[in-house]
Every structure is written in structure tokens, then in C-alpha cells.
Design a protein around this motif. Structure first.
Motif, PDB file in Angstrom:
ATOM      1  N   PHE A  26     -84.848  64.898 -22.897  1.00 37.98           N
ATOM      2  CA  PHE A  26     -86.018  64.312 -23.566  1.00 37.98           C
ATOM      3  C   PHE A  26     -85.626  62.920 -24.025  1.00 37.98           C
ATOM      4  O   PHE A  26     -84.609  62.738 -24.694  1.00 37.98           O
ATOM      5  N   THR A  27     -86.432  61.908 -23.671  1.00 38.27           N
ATOM      6  CA  THR A  27     -86.092  60.543 -24.065  1.00 38.27           C
ATOM      7  C   THR A  27     -87.319  59.656 -24.053  1.00 38.27           C
ATOM      8  O   THR A  27     -88.415  60.086 -23.679  1.00 38.27           O
ATOM      9  N   LYS A  28     -87.121  58.413 -24.426  1.00 36.20           N
ATOM     10  CA  LYS A  28     -88.214  57.440 -24.514  1.00 36.20           C
ATOM     11  C   LYS A  28     -88.606  56.942 -23.132  1.00 36.20           C
ATOM     12  O   LYS A  28     -87.763  56.766 -22.251  1.00 36.20           O
ATOM     13  N   LEU A  29     -89.890  56.683 -22.961  1.00 38.23           N
ATOM     14  CA  LEU A  29     -90.413  56.141 -21.709  1.00 38.23           C
ATOM     15  C   LEU A  29     -90.612  54.638 -21.877  1.00 38.23           C
ATOM     16  O   LEU A  29     -91.307  54.190 -22.786  1.00 38.23           O
ATOM     17  N   PHE A  30     -90.003  53.864 -20.990  1.00 41.86           N
ATOM     18  CA  PHE A  30     -90.172  52.420 -21.049  1.00 41.86           C
ATOM     19  C   PHE A  30     -91.488  52.015 -20.391  1.00 41.86           C
ATOM     20  O   PHE A  30     -92.011  52.721 -19.522  1.00 41.86           O
ATOM     21  N   THR A  31     -91.999  50.868 -20.813  1.00 44.74           N
ATOM     22  CA  THR A  31     -93.299  50.411 -20.310  1.00 44.74           C
ATOM     23  C   THR A  31     -93.307  50.281 -18.796  1.00 44.74           C
ATOM     24  O   THR A  31     -94.299  50.585 -18.133  1.00 44.74           O
ATOM     25  N   SER A  32     -92.195  49.836 -18.233  1.00 43.60           N
ATOM     26  CA  SER A  32     -92.125  49.601 -16.784  1.00 43.60           C
ATOM     27  C   SER A  32     -91.808  50.856 -15.985  1.00 43.60           C
ATOM     28  O   SER A  32     -91.819  50.834 -14.747  1.00 43.60           O
ATOM     29  N   ASP A  33     -91.536  51.972 -16.661  1.00 39.69           N
ATOM     30  CA  ASP A  33     -91.130  53.191 -15.955  1.00 39.69           C
ATOM     31  C   ASP A  33     -92.259  53.770 -15.116  1.00 39.69           C
ATOM     32  O   ASP A  33     -93.418  53.832 -15.540  1.00 39.69           O
ATOM     33  N   THR A  34     -91.901  54.235 -13.928  1.00 35.38           N
ATOM     34  CA  THR A  34     -92.790  55.026 -13.068  1.00 35.38           C
ATOM     35  C   THR A  34     -92.081  56.340 -12.786  1.00 35.38           C
ATOM     36  O   THR A  34     -90.854  56.449 -12.953  1.00 35.38           O
ATOM     37  N   PRO A  35     -92.814  57.372 -12.358  1.00 36.71           N
ATOM     38  CA  PRO A  35     -92.140  58.640 -12.034  1.00 36.71           C
ATOM     39  C   PRO A  35     -91.025  58.466 -11.006  1.00 36.71           C
ATOM     40  O   PRO A  35     -89.965  59.102 -11.120  1.00 36.71           O
TER      41      PRO A  35
END
Length: 280
Positions: free
Chosen positions: A45-54
Motif C-alpha cells: 500500500f503506497t501513495k499514487l503519484f500524479t503521473s502514475d498509470t497502471p
């Protein structure tokens, strides 16, 4: 501000599920296996960055195993659950693609994003990361007591709901009755008392409001002729009311009263004009 996060789920370590580990989505479908959270446990479980895609998340996890990633090596058969601005989407990691799994987590069931295995959770409005220590169900909804991962018992705990949303802070005695009361307050926030509708004072009334205050629109004529609003009584300038004959108002009386009203109004206007001339 919403904190975007993602989690990785892996099949539980049980003998009955062993045959389904590391299998393709087609294999699971053909064998009528349900890809739902009840059959999985949270491994990361962690933070999702704005630029992240699956796809970027998959590539990153395949290339580097995070230190706090628990369970088997990441790979086919795992499920990536992304919480972006409160919208949760689950992706099954297949051999050459990511398959969107509808209903992996159902808010109306025991399927939840946060579990007792949850660690490294970012909570909006709370500094640092948090881990789940206790769970309770209130009105069929899951809530979790979260402990700060650095300060542990030295810092007050907080409560979050199943999606990781902050419910209450300053929790020092676990999920006791006081904590459950705070959860109930969260589920049923107290209603703000609305001020009772008050009738506007007489000097604030618009002309049209006087008609409705007196109960019938036809009193408009009277409200234009009476000198004082408190004398509006259904009889213009205190003229007599028409007689009721056979259940109906007398037409002749109404005509006479109307004529009397016009004459009285004319006389009043002439008096006003005389007074104005005398002032000059």
C-alpha cells in the motif's frame, strides 16, 4: 485535498486457493473462480503519484520490490487497486496486459480497500504513514483504528473508514464506546437547526405581500386605498360589505360600494391637492 493511493492484493495463503495462484485471467474465468477481494490479502500500500498509470505501476513493481512489500514476488495473478480522487479501479495482472476487474471491491460488501493488514497508509490531514491495529463494524460499515508507524503509542490514534477516509482523530483508548460514538456522529452528522420562518415586519412588506398576508388576492384594491395597512379588513376604507343574497354577493351592492370607493378616493386626492397648494 484527496490523497491518491494504490494497493497490491495477492491470493491468500490457503490450500484451497493454491491451484489458482499465478494463473491467467482466462484460466480463472474458465474455472469459475471469482476475482474478489475476499479471496485476496493486501501485500502493499503506497501513495499514487500524479503521473502514475497502471502500466507504470506494474513496470515499477516488476523491476524493483519495495522494502515494505509483503508476500510473494509481484507478478501474474496479483491485483492492483488504484484509489484516485475517491474512484477505485482494480486491475488484474495478466501475462501481457492489465484486465479491469469490475466489482473486485464492493462498498456494500465486506470487500474493502483498507484491511487489518494495511500499512504505510497516507491519511488526508494526518502527517506520516499509518498502520491498522483494530477493526470494528458499525451499521454494516467497516472502520479501522490506525496507529502512527513512527511514533506508535506516543501519538494519538485515528479512525478511518474502509476507503481510508479520516473519520475521527485524538483516539487514545482504542475502539471503545467513545470511539464508536464518534463513528456514529460521522455516519449521522447532527442537523443544523434552521431558523423558524418569520413573517416580515409590516414596514418591510412589499405591496404584493399584503395581499397574501390578508388571505385573498382581491384585497389588492383595498391595500391601495386604505391610509393604514392595519385597517385592511376586506372593506375598502371601511365601506360596507355587499349583502349575501341566495348564497351570492349582491351585484348591485358591489357596484354601489365600488362607486362610493371611487368618490372617496377622488375626494381624498382633491384634499391632498388643496393641502399641497396651500403649502406653496
Amino acid at each position: 485535498m484527496n490523497i491518491n493511493q494504490y494497493a497490491v492484493y495477492q491470493l491468500k495463503e490457503s490450500a484451497e486457493l493454491a491451484a489458482y495462484r499465478s494463473r491467467s485471467y482466462q484460466y480463472l474465468t474458465e474455472h469459475h473462480f471469482q476475482v474478489i477481494v475476499q479471496n485476496y490479502q493486501q501485500a502493499y500500500f503506497t501513495k499514487l503519484f500524479t503521473s502514475d498509470t497502471p502500466e507504470m505501476i506494474r513496470k515499477r513493481l516488476e523491476e524493483h520490490r519495495p522494502k515494505n512489500f509483503r508476500g510473494r514476488p509481484f507478478g501474474v495473478g496479483d491485483v492492483i487497486v488504484i484509489n484516485q480522487q475517491g474512484e477505485i479501479t482494480a486491475y488484474f495482472v495478466d501475462k501481457d496486459s492489465l484486465v479491469v476487474v469490475a466489482g473486485f471491491i464492493r462498498s456494500s460488501s465486506s470487500g474493502i480497500l483498507v484491511t487489518l493488514d494495511t500499512k504505510n497508509l497516507f491519511i488526508d490531514g494526518c502527517a506520516g504513514t499509518w498502520m491498522a491495529t483494530e477493526e470494528c463494524v458499525v451499521e454494516s460499515q467497516h472502520f479501522f483504528l490506525m496507529q502512527h508507524e513512527v511514533y506508535k503509542e506516543k501519538a494519538p490514534n485515528v479512525i478511518v473508514d474502509a476507503s481510508g477516509k479520516l473519520v475521527s482523530t485524538e483516539i487514545r483508548k482504542g475502539l471503545d464506546e467513545d470511539a464508536r460514538k464518534k463513528i456514529l456522529d460521522y455516519l449521522h452528522p447532527p442537523l443544523m437547526e434552521k431558523p423558524m420562518n418569520q413573517k416580515p415586519s409590516l414596514h418591510q412588506m412589499e405591496h404584493y405581500q399584503k395581499f397574501y398576508e390578508n388571505g385573498e388576492y382581491v384585497r389588492a384594491v383595498e391595500s391601495t386605498t386604505e391610509q393604514n395597512y392595519n385597517m385592511i379588513d376586506g372593506c375598502a376604507n371601511n365601506l360596507p360589505k355587499p349583502r349575501i343574497i341566495n348564497g351570492r354577493e349582491s351585484v348591485l351592492d358591489k357596484l354601489r360600494i365600488r362607486q362610493m370607493a371611487r368618490e372617496k378616493q377622488k375626494s381624498s386626492q382633491e384634499q391632498s391637492a388643496d393641502m399641497e397648494r396651500n403649502r406653496k
